[in-house]
Design a protein around this motif. Structure first.
Motif, PDB file in Angstrom:
ATOM      1  N   ALA A 260     -12.409 -38.664 -15.121  1.00  0.00           N
ATOM      2  CA  ALA A 260     -13.776 -38.245 -15.446  1.00  0.00           C
ATOM      3  C   ALA A 260     -14.080 -37.055 -14.554  1.00  0.00           C
ATOM      4  CB  ALA A 260     -14.767 -39.376 -15.193  1.00  0.00           C
ATOM      5  N   ALA A 261     -14.344 -35.914 -15.151  1.00  0.00           N
ATOM      6  CA  ALA A 261     -14.466 -34.662 -14.404  1.00  0.00           C
ATOM      7  C   ALA A 261     -15.559 -34.759 -13.344  1.00  0.00           C
ATOM      8  CB  ALA A 261     -14.764 -33.514 -15.364  1.00  0.00           C
ATOM      9  N   GLU A 262     -15.174 -34.564 -12.078  1.00  0.00           N
ATOM     10  CA  GLU A 262     -16.115 -34.635 -10.962  1.00  0.00           C
ATOM     11  C   GLU A 262     -16.099 -33.383 -10.101  1.00  0.00           C
ATOM     12  OE1 GLU A 262     -16.039 -38.567  -8.820  1.00  0.00           O
ATOM     13  OE2 GLU A 262     -14.184 -38.757  -9.939  1.00  0.00           O
ATOM     14  N   LEU A 263     -14.949 -32.733 -10.012  1.00  0.00           N
ATOM     15  CA  LEU A 263     -14.810 -31.600  -9.108  1.00  0.00           C
ATOM     16  C   LEU A 263     -15.768 -30.479  -9.486  1.00  0.00           C
ATOM     17  CD1 LEU A 263     -10.924 -31.549  -8.791  1.00  0.00           C
ATOM     18  CD2 LEU A 263     -12.575 -32.390  -7.114  1.00  0.00           C
ATOM     19  N   GLN A 264     -16.292 -29.813  -8.454  1.00  0.00           N
ATOM     20  CA  GLN A 264     -17.256 -28.733  -8.652  1.00  0.00           C
ATOM     21  C   GLN A 264     -16.712 -27.447  -8.036  1.00  0.00           C
ATOM     22  OE1 GLN A 264     -20.203 -31.273  -6.624  1.00  0.00           O
ATOM     23  NE2 GLN A 264     -21.554 -30.872  -8.343  1.00  0.00           N
ATOM     24  N   LEU A 265     -15.615 -26.951  -8.570  1.00  0.00           N
ATOM     25  CA  LEU A 265     -14.984 -25.765  -8.019  1.00  0.00           C
ATOM     26  C   LEU A 265     -15.826 -24.524  -8.302  1.00  0.00           C
ATOM     27  CD1 LEU A 265     -12.652 -27.852  -7.962  1.00  0.00           C
ATOM     28  CD2 LEU A 265     -11.097 -25.973  -8.403  1.00  0.00           C
ATOM     29  N   GLN A 266     -15.858 -23.628  -7.329  1.00  0.00           N
ATOM     30  CA  GLN A 266     -16.688 -22.430  -7.438  1.00  0.00           C
ATOM     31  C   GLN A 266     -15.887 -21.184  -7.824  1.00  0.00           C
ATOM     32  OE1 GLN A 266     -20.014 -23.018  -7.068  1.00  0.00           O
ATOM     33  NE2 GLN A 266     -19.305 -25.126  -6.811  1.00  0.00           N
ATOM     34  N   GLN A 267     -14.564 -21.295  -7.900  1.00  0.00           N
ATOM     35  CA  GLN A 267     -13.747 -20.132  -8.243  1.00  0.00           C
ATOM     36  C   GLN A 267     -13.956 -19.748  -9.707  1.00  0.00           C
ATOM     37  OE1 GLN A 267     -12.804 -22.666  -6.494  1.00  0.00           O
ATOM     38  NE2 GLN A 267     -11.504 -22.100  -4.768  1.00  0.00           N
ATOM     39  N   PRO A 268     -13.725 -18.468 -10.051  1.00  0.00           N
ATOM     40  CA  PRO A 268     -13.946 -18.023 -11.437  1.00  0.00           C
ATOM     41  C   PRO A 268     -12.855 -18.439 -12.408  1.00  0.00           C
ATOM     42  CG  PRO A 268     -13.178 -16.183 -10.092  1.00  0.00           C
ATOM     43  CD  PRO A 268     -13.399 -17.338  -9.157  1.00  0.00           C
ATOM     44  N   HIS A 269     -11.612 -18.659 -11.901  1.00  0.00           N
ATOM     45  CA  HIS A 269     -10.493 -18.919 -12.813  1.00  0.00           C
ATOM     46  C   HIS A 269     -10.065 -20.378 -12.687  1.00  0.00           C
ATOM     47  CE1 HIS A 269      -6.694 -17.022 -14.795  1.00  0.00           C
ATOM     48  NE2 HIS A 269      -7.148 -18.073 -15.444  1.00  0.00           N
ATOM     49  N   VAL A 270     -10.841 -21.262 -13.289  1.00  0.00           N
ATOM     50  CA  VAL A 270     -10.584 -22.697 -13.235  1.00  0.00           C
ATOM     51  C   VAL A 270     -10.486 -23.249 -14.657  1.00  0.00           C
ATOM     52  CG1 VAL A 270     -11.443 -24.954 -12.481  1.00  0.00           C
ATOM     53  CG2 VAL A 270     -11.811 -22.931 -11.051  1.00  0.00           C
ATOM     54  N   VAL A 271      -9.431 -24.011 -14.918  1.00  0.00           N
ATOM     55  CA  VAL A 271      -9.269 -24.696 -16.203  1.00  0.00           C
ATOM     56  C   VAL A 271      -9.410 -26.192 -15.932  1.00  0.00           C
ATOM     57  CG1 VAL A 271      -7.740 -25.163 -18.148  1.00  0.00           C
ATOM     58  CG2 VAL A 271      -7.729 -22.906 -17.055  1.00  0.00           C
ATOM     59  N   ARG A 272     -10.381 -26.822 -16.567  1.00  0.00           N
ATOM     60  CA  ARG A 272     -10.666 -28.237 -16.309  1.00  0.00           C
ATOM     61  C   ARG A 272     -10.130 -29.082 -17.464  1.00  0.00           C
ATOM     62  NH1 ARG A 272     -16.614 -28.831 -16.111  1.00  0.00           N
ATOM     63  NH2 ARG A 272     -16.362 -30.608 -14.707  1.00  0.00           N
ATOM     64  N   LEU A 273      -9.305 -30.082 -17.113  1.00  0.00           N
ATOM     65  CA  LEU A 273      -8.748 -30.998 -18.099  1.00  0.00           C
ATOM     66  C   LEU A 273      -9.220 -32.414 -17.785  1.00  0.00           C
ATOM     67  CD1 LEU A 273      -5.037 -29.712 -18.240  1.00  0.00           C
ATOM     68  CD2 LEU A 273      -7.009 -28.928 -19.580  1.00  0.00           C
ATOM     69  N   GLU A 274      -9.453 -33.190 -18.845  1.00  0.00           N
ATOM     70  CA  GLU A 274      -9.950 -34.555 -18.680  1.00  0.00           C
ATOM     71  C   GLU A 274      -9.207 -35.481 -19.632  1.00  0.00           C
ATOM     72  OE1 GLU A 274     -14.376 -36.172 -17.984  1.00  0.00           O
ATOM     73  OE2 GLU A 274     -14.017 -35.556 -20.048  1.00  0.00           O
ATOM     74  N   THR A 275      -8.869 -36.664 -19.143  1.00  0.00           N
ATOM     75  CA  THR A 275      -8.149 -37.625 -19.973  1.00  0.00           C
ATOM     76  C   THR A 275      -9.035 -38.120 -21.116  1.00  0.00           C
ATOM     77  OG1 THR A 275      -8.846 -39.498 -18.613  1.00  0.00           O
ATOM     78  CG2 THR A 275      -6.770 -38.417 -18.026  1.00  0.00           C
ATOM     79  N   ARG A 276      -8.394 -38.727 -22.115  1.00  0.00           N
ATOM     80  CA  ARG A 276      -9.144 -39.277 -23.244  1.00  0.00           C
ATOM     81  C   ARG A 276      -8.689 -40.708 -23.495  1.00  0.00           C
ATOM     82  NH1 ARG A 276      -8.473 -36.420 -28.957  1.00  0.00           N
ATOM     83  NH2 ARG A 276      -6.584 -37.694 -29.013  1.00  0.00           N
ATOM     84  N   PRO A 277      -9.627 -41.660 -23.609  1.00  0.00           N
ATOM     85  CA  PRO A 277      -9.242 -43.049 -23.882  1.00  0.00           C
ATOM     86  C   PRO A 277      -8.855 -43.213 -25.346  1.00  0.00           C
ATOM     87  CG  PRO A 277     -11.619 -42.861 -23.831  1.00  0.00           C
ATOM     88  CD  PRO A 277     -11.071 -41.497 -23.458  1.00  0.00           C
ATOM     89  N   PRO A 278      -8.218 -44.325 -25.703  1.00  0.00           N
ATOM     90  CA  PRO A 278      -7.880 -44.548 -27.116  1.00  0.00           C
ATOM     91  C   PRO A 278      -9.123 -44.744 -27.960  1.00  0.00           C
ATOM     92  CG  PRO A 278      -7.389 -46.494 -25.785  1.00  0.00           C
ATOM     93  CD  PRO A 278      -7.733 -45.401 -24.832  1.00  0.00           C
ATOM     94  N   ASN A 279      -9.003 -44.410 -29.251  1.00  0.00           N
ATOM     95  CA  ASN A 279     -10.133 -44.602 -30.159  1.00  0.00           C
ATOM     96  C   ASN A 279     -10.232 -46.056 -30.583  1.00  0.00           C
ATOM     97  OD1 ASN A 279      -8.152 -45.001 -32.113  1.00  0.00           O
ATOM     98  ND2 ASN A 279      -8.322 -42.936 -32.940  1.00  0.00           N
TER      99      ASN A 279
END
Length: 452
Positions: A260-279
């Motif tokens: 669950a996305a929590e990090l609060q990075l301040q840099q301009p070049h950040v790619v945020r990935l988050e897991t997905r539970p099953p449907n």
């Protein structure tokens, strides 16, 4: 702008608000909750939902206040000024926010909100738990708030999937577990995130670590040393990870991977990935391991894994060993040595039946420094140990402690007493720091000084 449709009830209708003597609840709190529910339901039956979508939050909040006042006047319901203000505020919270939780979310001193069913809500302030007077009407009321939270991030919680992780818009982490797993009603835990992210200077002011330790940790982050932050629940691992990531150069490409996305990075070049539970059919799950593997194809300079807890440990260590230096992650463990044991177990979970010595060599060559964060008995967080991995001796990974917190006792008020101290060991990573043009003075490692 009028959001109310034509009046659908009359004072004599069964659906109209009334406060007859024989129906008055015994307690004032229950009477207020009943009144709020009636006003809320009547408002929902008469509001123009399409018109609501075209208003800004501030304008809509103002309109809702006016509508509640109008409904109270139409129904001839007598309430005092305080109850009227509370009713307007609570209806606004129900319609636009998270109902009874809104005052707690607005309180900057609250670090955790723990909902143990509809009638029991605790908060943590300054490391101490205390019960609040906040409550929900019933299980259904609490479930509506839970559904609102998890649906925002495309997740669900029901009898077929009674556990869920989610996050609030400000990044606060949410965990939910409902019946039949939770026996006494829905349970929700919210780990608050500060509106303004903490800095290393804040940690120094809180005596979480010393200025000398902070200088060394910031140098390690800049020098692309692979870091593992170890600690128990609520020890400040993610906070420290977020702060250390702030020292990464703005020219670098950072890929973050979290449940669950929590990090609060301040840099301009950040790619945020988050897991997905099953449907609902049990398909479509995307694990951290899959995201780590995919991240390697995204040309990252740094990979930051929110927490390593399973088979993704193998891919993370391989990434650290194959050119993705400066990666960071956290792990649940009570000591640096325990963290290494947990990593070793996770490698076995990855399906690779590596000999013990090979697995430990993989760990020792990948990770440079382990930072141990602990939560003391008085609720304060401390960086209790910074240890460098120096290699292998036989089948054992060797560690040398650079800094530590020495507890000397507990004061009468329960406050833990102690001091920080360097071990006197000159770390091997100083050579790496010098090769990157980063100077750390030798006197920082002098064991003769006690640092409070």
């Amino acid at each position: 702008m009028n959001l109310l449709r034509e009046r659908l009830t009359t004072p004599g209708d069964p659906g109209a608000l009334r406060a007859e003597e024989g129906e008055r609840p015994q307690s004032h709190a229950r009477a207020y909750q009943s009144l709020k529910m009636q006003v809320h339901q009547l408002l929902l039956s008469r509001i123009d939902l399409e018109a609501m979508e075209n208003l800004s939050d501030d304008h809509l909040r103002e309109e809702l206040g006016l509508m509640v006042e109008r409904l109270l006047a139409e129904e001839n319901l007598v309430v005092n000024a305080s109850e009227r203000r509370n009713l307007v505020r609570d209806i606004q919270h129900e319609m636009l926010g998270l109902g009874p939780l809104e005052p707690l979310l607005a309180d900057a001193s609250v670090s955790d909100i723990l909902v143990n069913g509809p009638q029991q809500v605790y908060v943590e302030r300054r490391g101490r738990l205390e019960r609040t007077d906040v409550s929900f009407v019933d299980d259904d009321h609490l479930m509506k708030i839970i559904d609102k939270i998890v649906s925002r991030v495309g997740r669900r919680v029901d009898e077929s999937c009674p556990m869920a992780d989610a996050r609030l818009p400000d990044g606060s982490r949410v965990n939910v577990i409902i019946p039949p797993l939770a026996l006494d009603g829905p349970v929700m835990s919210i780990r608050r995130f500060a509106a303004v992210p903490l800095t290393m200077a804040n940690l120094i002011d809180f005596h979480t670590l010393t200025a000398e330790m902070a200088e060394v940790l910031s140098a390690l982050a800049r020098a692309e040393v692979n870091l593992l932050i170890s600690g128990g629940t609520g020890s400040g691992k993610t906070t420290l990870l977020n702060i250390l990531s702030g020292y990464i150069d703005h020219a670098e490409r950072i890929v973050t991977i979290e449940d669950a996305a929590e990090l609060q990075l301040q840099q301009p070049h950040v790619v945020r990935l988050e897991t997905r539970p099953p449907n609902i059919e049990g398909r479509g799950e995307i694990t951290q391991r899959a995201l780590v593997r995919n991240a390697l194809r995204m040309r990252p300079d740094r990979i930051i894994l929110g927490e390593v807890r399973g088979a993704e440990a193998l891919d993370m260590l391989q990434a650290m060993n194959t050119g993705h230096e400066g990666s960071m992650t956290t792990i649940h463990a009570n000591s640096p040595r325990d963290a290494l044991s947990r990593l070793e177990n996770m490698l076995a979970m990855g399906g690779m039946n590596l000999p013990t010595k090979v697995a430990r060599h993989q760990i020792s060559s990948a990770i440079g420094v382990i930072i141990q964060a602990n939560r003391l008995t008085d609720g304060r967080r401390k960086i209790t140990s910074i240890q460098e991995i120096t290699g292998m001796e036989g089948d054992v990974i060797t560690l040398q402690e650079i800094f530590s917190f020495r507890q000397t006792g507990v004061a009468e008020d329960g406050r833990v007493q102690g001091y920080f101290q360097a071990s006197g060991v000159r770390p091997r990573f100083q050579e790496r720091l010098r090769s990157r043009g980063i100077h750390v003075a030798d006197h920082l490692f002098d064991p003769g000084r006690r640092m409070e």
